[in-house]
Design a protein around this motif. Sequence first.
Motif, PDB file in Angstrom:
ATOM      1  N   ILE A  50       0.862  -1.182   0.000  1.00 15.97           N
ATOM      2  CA  ILE A  50       0.000   0.000   0.000  1.00 15.97           C
ATOM      3  C   ILE A  50       0.898   1.231   0.000  1.00 15.97           C
ATOM      4  O   ILE A  50       1.532   1.541   1.007  1.00 15.97           O
ATOM      5  CB  ILE A  50      -0.934   0.001   1.228  1.00 15.97           C
ATOM      6  N   PRO A  51       0.966   1.916  -1.136  1.00 12.19           N
ATOM      7  CA  PRO A  51       1.808   3.121  -1.197  1.00 12.19           C
ATOM      8  C   PRO A  51       1.229   4.230  -0.324  1.00 12.19           C
ATOM      9  O   PRO A  51       0.017   4.443  -0.304  1.00 12.19           O
ATOM     10  CB  PRO A  51       1.769   3.529  -2.677  1.00 12.19           C
ATOM     11  N   LEU A  52       2.090   4.892   0.421  1.00 14.61           N
ATOM     12  CA  LEU A  52       1.624   5.945   1.330  1.00 14.61           C
ATOM     13  C   LEU A  52       0.858   7.041   0.599  1.00 14.61           C
ATOM     14  O   LEU A  52      -0.089   7.597   1.129  1.00 14.61           O
ATOM     15  CB  LEU A  52       2.809   6.539   2.095  1.00 14.61           C
ATOM     16  N   GLU A  53       1.255   7.309  -0.641  1.00 14.23           N
ATOM     17  CA  GLU A  53       0.575   8.382  -1.380  1.00 14.23           C
ATOM     18  C   GLU A  53      -0.856   8.001  -1.771  1.00 14.23           C
ATOM     19  O   GLU A  53      -1.649   8.875  -2.128  1.00 14.23           O
ATOM     20  CB  GLU A  53       1.378   8.809  -2.613  1.00 14.23           C
ATOM     21  N   SER A  54      -1.206   6.729  -1.660  1.00 12.44           N
ATOM     22  CA  SER A  54      -2.574   6.318  -2.001  1.00 12.44           C
ATOM     23  C   SER A  54      -3.513   6.390  -0.797  1.00 12.44           C
ATOM     24  O   SER A  54      -4.715   6.172  -0.931  1.00 12.44           O
ATOM     25  CB  SER A  54      -2.584   4.897  -2.574  1.00 12.44           C
ATOM     26  N   LEU A  55      -2.983   6.688   0.378  1.00 17.87           N
ATOM     27  CA  LEU A  55      -3.799   6.697   1.587  1.00 17.87           C
ATOM     28  C   LEU A  55      -4.691   7.932   1.667  1.00 17.87           C
ATOM     29  O   LEU A  55      -4.230   9.051   1.450  1.00 17.87           O
ATOM     30  CB  LEU A  55      -2.913   6.645   2.831  1.00 17.87           C
ATOM     31  N   GLN A  56      -5.949   7.693   1.966  1.00 16.90           N
ATOM     32  CA  GLN A  56      -6.928   8.753   2.188  1.00 16.90           C
ATOM     33  C   GLN A  56      -7.678   8.399   3.471  1.00 16.90           C
ATOM     34  O   GLN A  56      -8.060   7.243   3.665  1.00 16.90           O
ATOM     35  CB  GLN A  56      -7.916   8.832   1.019  1.00 16.90           C
ATOM     36  N   LEU A  57      -7.929   9.365   4.323  1.00 17.04           N
ATOM     37  CA  LEU A  57      -8.636   9.084   5.571  1.00 17.04           C
ATOM     38  C   LEU A  57      -9.996   8.444   5.341  1.00 17.04           C
ATOM     39  O   LEU A  57     -10.417   7.583   6.112  1.00 17.04           O
ATOM     40  CB  LEU A  57      -8.797  10.364   6.400  1.00 17.04           C
ATOM     41  N   ILE A  66     -12.669   0.178   4.448  1.00 10.91           N
ATOM     42  CA  ILE A  66     -11.367  -0.502   4.452  1.00 10.91           C
ATOM     43  C   ILE A  66     -11.398  -1.686   3.491  1.00 10.91           C
ATOM     44  O   ILE A  66     -10.455  -1.900   2.723  1.00 10.91           O
ATOM     45  CB  ILE A  66     -10.983  -0.962   5.872  1.00 10.91           C
ATOM     46  N   THR A  67     -12.487  -2.448   3.518  1.00  9.65           N
ATOM     47  CA  THR A  67     -12.629  -3.600   2.618  1.00  9.65           C
ATOM     48  C   THR A  67     -12.564  -3.158   1.159  1.00  9.65           C
ATOM     49  O   THR A  67     -11.855  -3.763   0.351  1.00  9.65           O
ATOM     50  CB  THR A  67     -13.964  -4.330   2.892  1.00  9.65           C
ATOM     51  N   LYS A  68     -13.277  -2.105   0.833  1.00  9.52           N
ATOM     52  CA  LYS A  68     -13.275  -1.579  -0.539  1.00  9.52           C
ATOM     53  C   LYS A  68     -11.861  -1.141  -0.939  1.00  9.52           C
ATOM     54  O   LYS A  68     -11.397  -1.437  -2.038  1.00  9.52           O
ATOM     55  CB  LYS A  68     -14.247  -0.400  -0.624  1.00  9.52           C
ATOM     56  N   PHE A  69     -11.162  -0.479  -0.020  1.00  7.57           N
ATOM     57  CA  PHE A  69      -9.802  -0.018  -0.276  1.00  7.57           C
ATOM     58  C   PHE A  69      -8.867  -1.203  -0.527  1.00  7.57           C
ATOM     59  O   PHE A  69      -8.083  -1.198  -1.477  1.00  7.57           O
ATOM     60  CB  PHE A  69      -9.313   0.816   0.918  1.00  7.57           C
ATOM     61  N   VAL A  70      -8.955  -2.233   0.315  1.00  7.17           N
ATOM     62  CA  VAL A  70      -8.085  -3.405   0.170  1.00  7.17           C
ATOM     63  C   VAL A  70      -8.367  -4.118  -1.149  1.00  7.17           C
ATOM     64  O   VAL A  70      -7.438  -4.502  -1.869  1.00  7.17           O
ATOM     65  CB  VAL A  70      -8.246  -4.373   1.371  1.00  7.17           C
ATOM     66  N   LYS A  71      -9.634  -4.286  -1.494  1.00  5.51           N
ATOM     67  CA  LYS A  71      -9.984  -4.938  -2.756  1.00  5.51           C
ATOM     68  C   LYS A  71      -9.408  -4.164  -3.936  1.00  5.51           C
ATOM     69  O   LYS A  71      -8.907  -4.759  -4.894  1.00  5.51           O
ATOM     70  CB  LYS A  71     -11.502  -5.070  -2.891  1.00  5.51           C
TER      71      LYS A  71
END
Length: 81
Positions: A50-57, A66-71
């Motif tokens: 998971i690239p840090l730049e892809s993280l959104q609160l 979280i599930t949607k993000f992981v998928k």
Amino acid sequence: MEQEILHILQEINPYMEIETGTKLLEEEILDSMEILLLISELEDKYQIQIPLESLQLEDFQDILSITKFVKKQIEGTQYDN
């Protein structure tokens, strides 16, 4: 996957009652350090990076987000190979 993520969250924060619809940030169940720990656990569990730049609160608001993000990360990993 939702149940697996719920289990990870319960291990990270065993003293809080966490359910699928729990608002993790709004109810202050996850802080910044716990989010980083969660990311590390998700990377290990699902063999993703998971690239840090892809993280959104908003990706950590609740278990469904979280599930949607992981998928989405898993799908991106499959296309990169």
